[in-house]
Write a protein that holds these residues in place. Structure first.
Motif, PDB file in Angstrom:
ATOM      1  N   TRP A 107       0.841  -1.205   0.000  1.00 58.55           N
ATOM      2  CA  TRP A 107       0.000   0.000   0.000  1.00 58.55           C
ATOM      3  C   TRP A 107       0.873   1.251   0.000  1.00 58.55           C
ATOM      4  O   TRP A 107       1.789   1.399   0.805  1.00 58.55           O
ATOM      5  CB  TRP A 107      -0.895  -0.010   1.235  1.00 58.55           C
ATOM      6  CG  TRP A 107      -1.713   1.241   1.433  1.00 58.55           C
ATOM      7  CD1 TRP A 107      -1.483   2.224   2.333  1.00 58.55           C
ATOM      8  CD2 TRP A 107      -2.886   1.616   0.722  1.00 58.55           C
ATOM      9  NE1 TRP A 107      -2.434   3.198   2.237  1.00 58.55           N
ATOM     10  CE2 TRP A 107      -3.315   2.857   1.256  1.00 58.55           C
ATOM     11  CE3 TRP A 107      -3.622   1.038  -0.305  1.00 58.55           C
ATOM     12  CZ2 TRP A 107      -4.449   3.517   0.800  1.00 58.55           C
ATOM     13  CZ3 TRP A 107      -4.744   1.699  -0.761  1.00 58.55           C
ATOM     14  CH2 TRP A 107      -5.151   2.913  -0.227  1.00 58.55           C
ATOM     15  N   THR A 108       0.619   2.179  -0.925  1.00 52.88           N
ATOM     16  CA  THR A 108       1.416   3.404  -1.046  1.00 52.88           C
ATOM     17  C   THR A 108       0.604   4.661  -0.765  1.00 52.88           C
ATOM     18  O   THR A 108       1.129   5.764  -0.844  1.00 52.88           O
ATOM     19  CB  THR A 108       2.023   3.513  -2.459  1.00 52.88           C
ATOM     20  OG1 THR A 108       0.964   3.476  -3.426  1.00 52.88           O
ATOM     21  CG2 THR A 108       2.991   2.367  -2.717  1.00 52.88           C
ATOM     22  N   GLY A 109      -0.675   4.505  -0.467  1.00 53.21           N
ATOM     23  CA  GLY A 109      -1.508   5.675  -0.198  1.00 53.21           C
ATOM     24  C   GLY A 109      -1.123   6.371   1.097  1.00 53.21           C
ATOM     25  O   GLY A 109      -0.574   5.757   2.014  1.00 53.21           O
ATOM     26  N   ASN A 110      -1.405   7.670   1.175  1.00 52.32           N
ATOM     27  CA  ASN A 110      -1.079   8.446   2.368  1.00 52.32           C
ATOM     28  C   ASN A 110      -2.206   8.458   3.385  1.00 52.32           C
ATOM     29  O   ASN A 110      -2.025   8.856   4.522  1.00 52.32           O
ATOM     30  CB  ASN A 110      -0.750   9.893   1.969  1.00 52.32           C
ATOM     31  CG  ASN A 110       0.506   9.972   1.120  1.00 52.32           C
ATOM     32  OD1 ASN A 110       1.451   9.225   1.364  1.00 52.32           O
ATOM     33  ND2 ASN A 110       0.522  10.848   0.133  1.00 52.32           N
ATOM     34  N   ALA A 111      -3.398   8.056   2.967  1.00 52.64           N
ATOM     35  CA  ALA A 111      -4.560   8.094   3.859  1.00 52.64           C
ATOM     36  C   ALA A 111      -5.427   6.870   3.604  1.00 52.64           C
ATOM     37  O   ALA A 111      -5.403   6.301   2.512  1.00 52.64           O
ATOM     38  CB  ALA A 111      -5.359   9.372   3.617  1.00 52.64           C
ATOM     39  N   PRO A 112      -6.181   6.439   4.597  1.00 53.45           N
ATOM     40  CA  PRO A 112      -7.088   5.311   4.379  1.00 53.45           C
ATOM     41  C   PRO A 112      -8.194   5.689   3.409  1.00 53.45           C
ATOM     42  O   PRO A 112      -8.418   6.873   3.135  1.00 53.45           O
ATOM     43  CB  PRO A 112      -7.642   5.028   5.776  1.00 53.45           C
ATOM     44  CG  PRO A 112      -7.461   6.290   6.533  1.00 53.45           C
ATOM     45  CD  PRO A 112      -6.228   6.929   5.978  1.00 53.45           C
ATOM     46  N   PRO A 113      -8.911   4.707   2.868  1.00 48.04           N
ATOM     47  CA  PRO A 113      -9.985   4.992   1.907  1.00 48.04           C
ATOM     48  C   PRO A 113     -11.056   5.886   2.518  1.00 48.04           C
ATOM     49  O   PRO A 113     -11.254   5.907   3.738  1.00 48.04           O
ATOM     50  CB  PRO A 113     -10.544   3.600   1.581  1.00 48.04           C
ATOM     51  CG  PRO A 113      -9.434   2.663   1.907  1.00 48.04           C
ATOM     52  CD  PRO A 113      -8.706   3.267   3.054  1.00 48.04           C
ATOM     53  N   PRO A 114     -11.779   6.626   1.689  1.00 45.76           N
ATOM     54  CA  PRO A 114     -12.814   7.538   2.185  1.00 45.76           C
ATOM     55  C   PRO A 114     -14.040   6.780   2.696  1.00 45.76           C
ATOM     56  O   PRO A 114     -14.231   5.607   2.364  1.00 45.76           O
ATOM     57  CB  PRO A 114     -13.164   8.379   0.954  1.00 45.76           C
ATOM     58  CG  PRO A 114     -12.867   7.476  -0.204  1.00 45.76           C
ATOM     59  CD  PRO A 114     -11.664   6.687   0.213  1.00 45.76           C
TER      60      PRO A 114
END
Length: 338
Positions: free
Chosen positions: A40-47
């Motif tokens: 996982w490379t996202g900076n925030a969890p899913p909306p």
């Protein structure tokens, strides 16, 4: 000890985990994949809106069937399968995707999907419910009793209020708000499985339904300040909720504890047996006690938590705690107290 009813399904799950290298972590009655997943490379969890609820799952179906199925419609951020102590699933799970579109696709594609011959699963949007209701509390129960007990048994309590129960006469209902849906869900599981008993009363714990919430908004509420993590605040102290000092016993009776013993003897209930333990002291000198009281011929024990401040009465801390608890028990038993 786990008791699998379908050994072939257990073997299939173990083979799938070994083959894929996938990691499943079991904690608090659920088995979790991801959150975030590997890579996982996202900076925030899913909306919000990215999670779906999966119901009507056969109890011997596991992640080796479920995760590939739900991955087929989108990238999974997290998958949580609710488990029993016997090794079966509890019939429901949550799949969180990286975006709302994938969640909508899962609902459109997999709702009423036949996962096993004759078994159609349910897939719908997961709602972020954060409030529980605890119904059936005795009229004598006060927030200074209930709050520390909930803080001890669960995590993430944000706010609490007490109302007359709309469902049970002469009883109270507590509206409890948690910091998140997951905190509320874990609290509900802990309270339901723990058979919460407060002041001798068995209570019911459930999600707070919208119609119940609306009804409570129109009913009287016992005002309570926001959470006090280190002890009671001045308002709580001024209400005199945490000690027996203001209680007047009938003539010829010594302490509150003596009066409780006398009442139990008259009612042929047996002499109460007290267990008390001081578990916390705040900077203002208040002591927090855990207690449990067994009255031999009463159907269930009394247990909970209480805050006390040492006084100049000459009583030792534990004796003072016993007297404070005795006052609560007298009220719960319906004994006359002035």
């Amino acid at each position: 000890m786990e008791m699998w009813t379908n050994q072939s399904n257990k073997a299939a799950l173990q083979a799938w985990v070994k083959e894929t290298g996938i990691q499943l972590v079991q904690v608090n009655g659920q088995r979790k994949y991801g959150g975030p997943p590997p890579g996982w490379t996202g900076n925030a969890p899913p909306p919000p809106g990215s999670e779906v609820f999966i119901g009507k799952i056969p109890q011997d179906i596991y992640e080796d069937k479920l995760i590939p199925l739900f991955k087929s419609v989108g990238v999974l951020y997290e998958f949580r399968l609710m488990m029993t102590f016997s090794g079966l699933n509890r019939g429901f799970a949550y799949a969180k995707y990286t975006n709302r579109r994938s969640a909508q696709r899962a609902i459109a594609t997999l709702n009423n999907f036949e996962i096993q011959v004759g078994y159609l699963i349910q897939v719908c949007r997961s709602t972020d419910k954060c409030e529980l209701c605890i119904d059936g509390l005795a009229p004598s129960v006060q927030q200074c009793q209930l709050l520390p007990m909930l803080q001890e048994l669960t995590t993430g309590v944000l706010d609490i209020s007490l109302h007359p129960s709309p469902f049970r006469k002469q009883r109270q209902l507590a509206q409890v708000k948690y910091i998140s849906h997951q905190a509320a869900a874990m609290a509900k599981k802990a309270l339901v499985e723990g058979s919460l008993c407060l002041c001798g009363d068995q209570v019911e714990v459930d999600w707070l339904k919208p119609n119940t919430k609306q009804e409570l908004q129109n009913s009287p509420v016992q005002a309570f300040p926001k959470i006090f993590p280190s002890g009671p605040d001045r308002k709580t102290l001024s209400q005199g909720l945490c000690g027996p000092e203001d209680c007047c016993m009938p003539p010829g009776v010594g302490t509150v504890l003596d009066y409780l013993n006398m009442q139990c003897e008259e009612r042929q209930l047996g002499t109460p047996v007290f267990l008390t333990k001081c578990i916390q002291k705040n900077p203002e000198g208040w002591l927090r006690f855990w207690y449990q009281v067994v009255i031999p011929k009463y159907p269930s024990p009394f247990s909970g938590f209480i805050w006390l401040k040492p006084s100049h009465s000459g009583l030792e801390d534990h004796e003072m705690a016993k007297n404070a608890v005795a006052l609560q028990l007298l009220k719960a038993l319906g004994c006359p107290v002035v």
